[in-house]
Scaffold this active site. Sequence first.
Site, short mmCIF file in Angstrom:
data_model
loop_
_atom_site.label_atom_id
_atom_site.label_comp_id
_atom_site.label_asym_id
_atom_site.label_seq_id
_atom_site.Cartn_x
_atom_site.Cartn_y
_atom_site.Cartn_z
N MET A 1 0.86 -1.14 0.00
CA MET A 1 0.00 0.00 0.00
C MET A 1 0.91 1.20 0.00
SD MET A 1 -2.12 2.36 1.49
CE MET A 1 -1.39 2.62 3.02
N PRO A 2 0.80 2.18 -0.75
CA PRO A 2 -0.36 2.61 -1.54
C PRO A 2 -0.54 1.83 -2.85
CG PRO A 2 1.44 4.18 -1.77
CD PRO A 2 1.89 3.16 -0.78
N LEU A 3 -1.73 1.99 -3.41
CA LEU A 3 -2.06 1.42 -4.71
C LEU A 3 -1.76 2.47 -5.77
CD1 LEU A 3 -3.32 -0.74 -6.54
CD2 LEU A 3 -5.56 0.26 -6.01
#
Length: 129
Positions: A1-3
């Site tokens: 994460m993040p995407l």
Amino acid sequence: MPLIRIDIVEGRSDDQIKTLLDTVHRAVVEAFEVPEGDRYQIVNEHRPSRLIVEDTGLGIPRTQDVVVISITSRPRTEASKTRFYQLLAQSLKEHCGIEPTDLMVSIVVNSDADWSFGHGRAQFLTGEL
């Protein structure tokens, strides 16, 4: 994460795309202090007529090398976002030959309840992450 979703005009080689992805990941790790193995990236290639990134009145010229990066993330500080933008622009220029004028970034923030990494659980809420 993040995407991270990366939109580009088609035509780059697999090696060029790998370098692009690796460069973006290094900037995310450094600026957002995420673990090295925390990597979620999706590349979408578009025919030239299918990706329009105009200048918004800022006098920013764009070429067919334009890269649009959309990030979905937990909250980040303004300082870390600013650091990310600067680091990313410098790194893409250095490692990929992409001019800073050909970079556009958007960050969308969500909360811990908005993430499930598998098994039908919200790992940030369950304490698994």
